[in-house]
Design an enzyme around this catalytic site. Structure first.
Site, PDB file in Angstrom:
ATOM      1  N   MET A 175      -7.257   9.449  10.225  1.00  0.00           N
ATOM      2  CA  MET A 175      -8.239  10.114   8.329  1.00  0.00           C
ATOM      3  C   MET A 175      -8.509  10.986   9.018  1.00  0.00           C
ATOM      4  SD  MET A 175      -8.932   6.353   7.169  1.00  0.00           S
ATOM      5  CE  MET A 175      -9.538   5.510   8.600  1.00  0.00           C
ATOM      6  N   ASP A 179       0.697  -1.225  -0.387  1.00  0.00           N
ATOM      7  CA  ASP A 179       0.297   0.508  -0.148  1.00  0.00           C
ATOM      8  C   ASP A 179       0.724   1.285   0.188  1.00  0.00           C
ATOM      9  OD1 ASP A 179      -2.884  -1.307  -0.007  1.00  0.00           O
ATOM     10  OD2 ASP A 179      -2.793  -1.140   1.799  1.00  0.00           O
ATOM     11  N   LYS A 211      -3.269   3.084  -2.046  1.00  0.00           N
ATOM     12  CA  LYS A 211      -4.302   3.911  -1.671  1.00  0.00           C
ATOM     13  C   LYS A 211      -4.423   5.619  -1.175  1.00  0.00           C
ATOM     14  CE  LYS A 211      -6.416   0.863  -0.076  1.00  0.00           C
ATOM     15  NZ  LYS A 211      -7.996  -0.525   0.285  1.00  0.00           N
TER      16      LYS A 211
HETATM   17  C1  SAM Z   1      -6.523   3.591   6.472  1.00  0.00           C
HETATM   18  S1  SAM Z   1      -5.497   4.545   8.179  1.00  0.00           S
HETATM   19  C2  SAM Z   1      -4.590   3.180   8.706  1.00  0.00           C
HETATM   20  C3  SAM Z   1      -4.812   2.913   9.486  1.00  0.00           C
HETATM   21  C4  SAM Z   1      -3.187   1.457   9.404  1.00  0.00           C
HETATM   22  N1  SAM Z   1      -3.178   0.183   9.635  1.00  0.00           N
HETATM   23  C5  SAM Z   1      -2.726   1.979  11.107  1.00  0.00           C
HETATM   24  O1  SAM Z   1      -2.273   0.624  11.971  1.00  0.00           O
HETATM   25  O2  SAM Z   1      -1.593   2.929  11.515  1.00  0.00           O
HETATM   26  C6  SAM Z   1      -4.163   5.737   7.482  1.00  0.00           C
HETATM   27  C7  SAM Z   1      -4.431   6.427   7.917  1.00  0.00           C
HETATM   28  O3  SAM Z   1      -3.099   5.912   9.276  1.00  0.00           O
HETATM   29  C8  SAM Z   1      -2.992   7.293   9.859  1.00  0.00           C
HETATM   30  N2  SAM Z   1      -1.492   7.103   9.728  1.00  0.00           N
HETATM   31  C9  SAM Z   1      -1.183   5.740   8.719  1.00  0.00           C
HETATM   32  N3  SAM Z   1       0.753   5.669   9.340  1.00  0.00           N
HETATM   33  C10 SAM Z   1       0.896   7.259   9.676  1.00  0.00           C
HETATM   34  C11 SAM Z   1       1.726   8.132  10.347  1.00  0.00           C
HETATM   35  N4  SAM Z   1       3.039   7.571   9.819  1.00  0.00           N
HETATM   36  N5  SAM Z   1       1.147   9.476  10.605  1.00  0.00           N
HETATM   37  C12 SAM Z   1      -0.053   9.883  10.601  1.00  0.00           C
HETATM   38  N6  SAM Z   1       0.034   9.192  10.798  1.00  0.00           N
HETATM   39  C13 SAM Z   1      -0.683   8.483   9.939  1.00  0.00           C
HETATM   40  C14 SAM Z   1      -3.149   8.844   9.288  1.00  0.00           C
HETATM   41  O4  SAM Z   1      -4.060   8.694   9.719  1.00  0.00           O
HETATM   42  C15 SAM Z   1      -4.138   7.750   7.640  1.00  0.00           C
HETATM   43  O5  SAM Z   1      -4.732   8.910   6.652  1.00  0.00           O
END
Ligand code: SAM
Length: 258
Positions: free
Chosen positions: A175, A40, A62
């Site tokens: 998100m 991803d 995505k």
């Molecule tokens: C579709 S969700 C997936 C979350 C993922 N499965 C997790 O456990 O971190 C995507 C969201 O995770 C958050 N996110 C993921 N990686 C991040 C990072 N390195 N820094 C800040 N926010 C992050 C943001 O809010 C982003 O929009």
């Protein structure tokens, strides 16, 4: 499509928040053993260096409003590649089961009698605040934390934001940046106006950035948001544990007394 490959298998691997050292050893071993990898947008591509030479690595990333492959096509591709090549590793940002659609993929793959395995990852919800020294719980400050989506599948903010705002919980909102103002207005109705919050973007990466404010003054930080980068919002008194918070509070008090 029928599964006629005895080696067909799909392993869902949580790749962690971005820093490639924040994947588990078990996750790295799965990558080393993969015959094909689907990854991803939030997966740091540097992690693919652990794959065997010539392993096909397919980007199915995505990002908001920019869906490279619809979910149904990703599901089909996982099945197709497992039957064609054998062991497929599905690499996802953070943990696959935290807003990662991991269970939908598992259901689809298993409906073809293809075995699956889950290797948990460190979710951004836990790792990103921790790396900034913000504890999600602290004795005598709060008794729980909630991980909430700021944007539901229809684009609205989750009703759970309102419910969480009425508790003492630390709120970790994923998100949520596109609905930032709506979220803050909701929070202001239930939390005291000096409740601190942090926006942390690109957590665990060299480009990591943090902004801290109180919910009463949330408008001050709207212009600092980078909508192209992932970010979480952490709300609650635990945010005051961040090293910069005390300095900013002192400045605020000094400025307001003159
Ligand atoms: C579709 S969700 C997936 C979350 C993922 N499965 C997790 O456990 O971190 C995507 C969201 O995770 C958050 N996110 C993921 N990686 C991040 C990072 N390195 N820094 C800040 N926010 C992050 C943001 O809010 C982003 O929009």
């Amino acid at each position: 499509m029928k599964n006629q490959n005895n080696n067909a298998k799909v392993t869902l691997v949580g790749a962690g928040p971005g820093d490639i050292d924040l994947i588990t050893i078990k996750g790295v071993n799965a990558i080393k053993n993969a015959d094909c990898i689907l990854y991803d947008a939030l997966v740091n591509p540097e992690i693919l260096k652990y794959a065997k030479a010539n392993t096909p690595c397919i980007y199915v990333g995505k990002r908001f409003n920019n869906h490279k492959l619809p979910q149904q096509e990703i599901n089909n591709l996982l099945v197709e590649k497992a039957i064609e090549l054998g062991h497929v590793v599905r690499l996802k940002g953070g943990d696959s089961f935290v807003f990662g659609r991991g269970s939908e993929e598992i259901d689809h793959i298993e409906s073809y009698s293809i075995p699956t395995e889950i290797i948990p990852g460190i979710s951004s919800a836990l790792a990103v605040p921790a790396l900034q020294g913000i504890p999600l719980t602290k004795r005598t400050v709060n008794e729980s934390f909630w991980v909430i989506t700021g944007t539901t599948s229809n684009g609205n903010i989750s009703k759970d934001i309102k419910l969480g705002a009425q508790s003492s919980a630390t709120l970790v909102i994923l998100m949520g940046l596109r609905n930032f103002s709506l979220i803050m207005e909701e929070l202001k109705q239930f939390r005291h106006k000096y409740t601190p919050f942090a926006i942390i973007q690109n957590g665990s990466l060299p480009t990591e950035k943090i902004t801290i404010e109180t919910i009463n003054n949330y408008k001050n930080v709207i212009d600092t948001i980078d909508y192209a980068s992932p970010g979480i919002i952490v709300v609650g008194d635990v945010v005051a544990e961040h090293t910069s918070f005390l300095d900013e509070e002192i400045q605020r008090v000094l400025n307001s007394s003159f």
